[in-house]
Design an enzyme around this catalytic site. Sequence first.
Site, PDB file in Angstrom:
ATOM      1  N   GLY A   1       0.797  -1.221   0.000  1.00  0.00           N
ATOM      2  CA  GLY A   1       0.000   0.000   0.000  1.00  0.00           C
ATOM      3  C   GLY A   1       0.831   1.273   0.000  1.00  0.00           C
ATOM      4  O   GLY A   1       0.408   2.299   0.511  1.00  0.00           O
ATOM      5  N   ALA A   2       2.039   1.207  -0.594  1.00  0.00           N
ATOM      6  CA  ALA A   2       2.949   2.363  -0.599  1.00  0.00           C
ATOM      7  C   ALA A   2       2.950   3.053  -1.955  1.00  0.00           C
ATOM      8  O   ALA A   2       3.775   3.916  -2.214  1.00  0.00           O
ATOM      9  CB  ALA A   2       4.367   1.908  -0.260  1.00  0.00           C
TER      10      ALA A   2
ATOM     11  N   GLU B   1      -8.271  -6.802 -10.844  1.00  0.00           N
ATOM     12  CA  GLU B   1      -8.220  -5.729  -9.850  1.00  0.00           C
ATOM     13  C   GLU B   1      -9.475  -4.863  -9.897  1.00  0.00           C
ATOM     14  O   GLU B   1     -10.046  -4.521  -8.859  1.00  0.00           O
ATOM     15  CB  GLU B   1      -6.951  -4.881 -10.047  1.00  0.00           C
ATOM     16  CG  GLU B   1      -6.814  -3.803  -8.979  1.00  0.00           C
ATOM     17  CD  GLU B   1      -5.377  -3.448  -8.619  1.00  0.00           C
ATOM     18  OE1 GLU B   1      -4.441  -4.162  -9.023  1.00  0.00           O
ATOM     19  OE2 GLU B   1      -5.204  -2.446  -7.913  1.00  0.00           O
TER      20      GLU B   1
ATOM     21  N   ASP C   1       0.260  -0.199 -13.756  1.00  0.00           N
ATOM     22  CA  ASP C   1       0.926  -1.077 -12.800  1.00  0.00           C
ATOM     23  C   ASP C   1       1.153  -2.480 -13.366  1.00  0.00           C
ATOM     24  O   ASP C   1       2.236  -3.058 -13.238  1.00  0.00           O
ATOM     25  CB  ASP C   1       0.093  -1.218 -11.520  1.00  0.00           C
ATOM     26  CG  ASP C   1      -0.236   0.122 -10.891  1.00  0.00           C
ATOM     27  OD1 ASP C   1       0.336   1.133 -11.326  1.00  0.00           O
ATOM     28  OD2 ASP C   1      -1.074   0.139  -9.977  1.00  0.00           O
TER      29      ASP C   1
HETATM   30  P1  ADP Z   1      -0.205  -0.930  -3.622  1.00  0.00           P
HETATM   31  O1  ADP Z   1      -0.538  -1.660  -4.872  1.00  0.00           O
HETATM   32  O2  ADP Z   1       0.203   0.476  -3.859  1.00  0.00           O
HETATM   33  O3  ADP Z   1       0.792  -1.634  -2.761  1.00  0.00           O
HETATM   34  P2  ADP Z   1      -2.957  -1.461  -3.128  1.00  0.00           P
HETATM   35  O4  ADP Z   1      -3.924  -0.972  -2.100  1.00  0.00           O
HETATM   36  O5  ADP Z   1      -3.289  -1.302  -4.556  1.00  0.00           O
HETATM   37  O6  ADP Z   1      -1.541  -0.826  -2.771  1.00  0.00           O
HETATM   38  O7  ADP Z   1      -2.728  -3.008  -2.885  1.00  0.00           O
HETATM   39  C1  ADP Z   1      -2.471  -3.513  -1.610  1.00  0.00           C
HETATM   40  C2  ADP Z   1      -3.370  -4.711  -1.382  1.00  0.00           C
HETATM   41  O8  ADP Z   1      -3.000  -5.781  -2.272  1.00  0.00           O
HETATM   42  C3  ADP Z   1      -3.236  -5.291   0.006  1.00  0.00           C
HETATM   43  O9  ADP Z   1      -4.115  -4.652   0.907  1.00  0.00           O
HETATM   44  C4  ADP Z   1      -3.642  -6.741  -0.223  1.00  0.00           C
HETATM   45  O10 ADP Z   1      -5.053  -6.876  -0.298  1.00  0.00           O
HETATM   46  C5  ADP Z   1      -3.087  -7.025  -1.622  1.00  0.00           C
HETATM   47  N1  ADP Z   1      -1.728  -7.584  -1.543  1.00  0.00           N
HETATM   48  C6  ADP Z   1      -0.599  -7.053  -2.045  1.00  0.00           C
HETATM   49  N2  ADP Z   1       0.470  -7.834  -1.796  1.00  0.00           N
HETATM   50  C7  ADP Z   1       0.009  -8.895  -1.095  1.00  0.00           C
HETATM   51  C8  ADP Z   1       0.632 -10.049  -0.501  1.00  0.00           C
HETATM   52  N3  ADP Z   1       1.939 -10.248  -0.570  1.00  0.00           N
HETATM   53  N4  ADP Z   1      -0.182 -10.927   0.144  1.00  0.00           N
HETATM   54  C9  ADP Z   1      -1.506 -10.714   0.237  1.00  0.00           C
HETATM   55  N5  ADP Z   1      -2.132  -9.647  -0.290  1.00  0.00           N
HETATM   56  C10 ADP Z   1      -1.401  -8.732  -0.943  1.00  0.00           C
HETATM   57 MG    MG Z   2      -2.094  -1.181  -6.203  1.00  0.00          MG
END
Ligand code: ADP
Ligand code: MG
Length: 409
Positions: free
Chosen positions: A139-140, A182, A194
Amino acid sequence: MSTTTPAATLRPAWSHDEGAARVRALFAATFGDPPDGVWSAPGRVNLIGEHTDYNGGLCLPIALPHRTFVALRARDDDTVRLVSAQEASSVVTLTLSSVAPGTVTGWAGYAAGVAWALQQDGFDVRGFDAAVDSCVPYGAGLSSSAALESAFAVALDAVHGLALASDDAGRARLAAACVRAENEIAGAPTGGLDQAASLRCQAGAALLLDCRDGSVEQVPFDLAGAGLALLVIDTKAEHSHATGGYGARRATCEDAAALLGVPLLRSVADAPDGGTGALATLADGTPEGDVRVRRVRHVLSEIGRVRQFVALLRSGAVDQVGPAMDASHASLRDDYEVSCQELDLAVSTARAAGALGARMTGGGFGGSAIALVRAGAQDAVVAAIAAAFAEAGLRAPELLLALPSGPAA
Ligand code: ADP
Ligand code: MG
């Protein structure tokens, strides 16, 4: 001042062996037996070209060395069992035939959504067991979600012999399936940048992505050769209006395009006058008109900055891209209004500590910034940012080094 070594605060990227060992161990502990294999996909950072993707514009991401790993074993039935080291809850179990928009909650939607989207495209995809672990910050704004989807995309491609991952055209189809997963199953708006980055970037290159037709060009980006480093600063800030703000910006762009009678703002950017006529048309003297002008001006000027940045890379002037980065940040802050205190602080501190250029990256309202620095100045910039956040009473940011890395495999 902190007494820790600045370099120690950089978030390391796992080697392939380390990531693979982690997911194999999690798979064995959860499901027993070995998986069919291990696949991984990178997070991404966008060098320039922000909020252009949904306008059919240009953007320029690189794949990060930080990756999400998936150990997966195909099943003969329709069951999907998932476990992630990043999610405390234990195994998620679902039936693939029951996956549809609105039926899956939480992170499982990203993984099961990819299988669903491939099925929708007519591919024979069945159930699977899978274990996930990742060193991509969550989530960064560095796209841990696309890394997760893309790792599943190449894993399912391999175990079902789809052969899509073997060339760029097939990878574009996998990316499209990830976008559908997504948008429609995980329920998160995303413009396609992305997933294209995670699946179509190449090591040592930035990916010039034309979001109108999905075509790509690999643009050599030799940071190390130029004696440069690209710092990514995860500000750890996530503002509550991130999702709503993103939706509102998209809607304003769509309204403006409709008023101008074009399908996408890209058409305006490509007009012989560079869009000045369109901006004059939108300036109707109302406050809403003023907002529209500023939003559209960002989109048009940002597409121009992508072209400028790419031209500099192609001419070997990697160390000359700083002003375009700075101008992009100013435009996102003032015209598009998607920056925030933490992003502005990261950017201004990096520049004051010697960065050649710095900007927020990703959708904004929190997330990450990037700073281009001379390799020798890296530690000083890292230390200055840590000190500035501490002094402002903000949560400590996390920093990592971005090197243009390889795609999902
Ligand atoms: P970003 O893509 O910028 O990191 P997003 O909110 O789009 O932020 O995605 C983050 C979400 O994706 C997490 O809250 C989770 O639901 C899912 N996610 C990402 N990586 C993982 C992981 N390694 N294991 C489980 N879920 C993941
Ligand atoms: Mg994302």
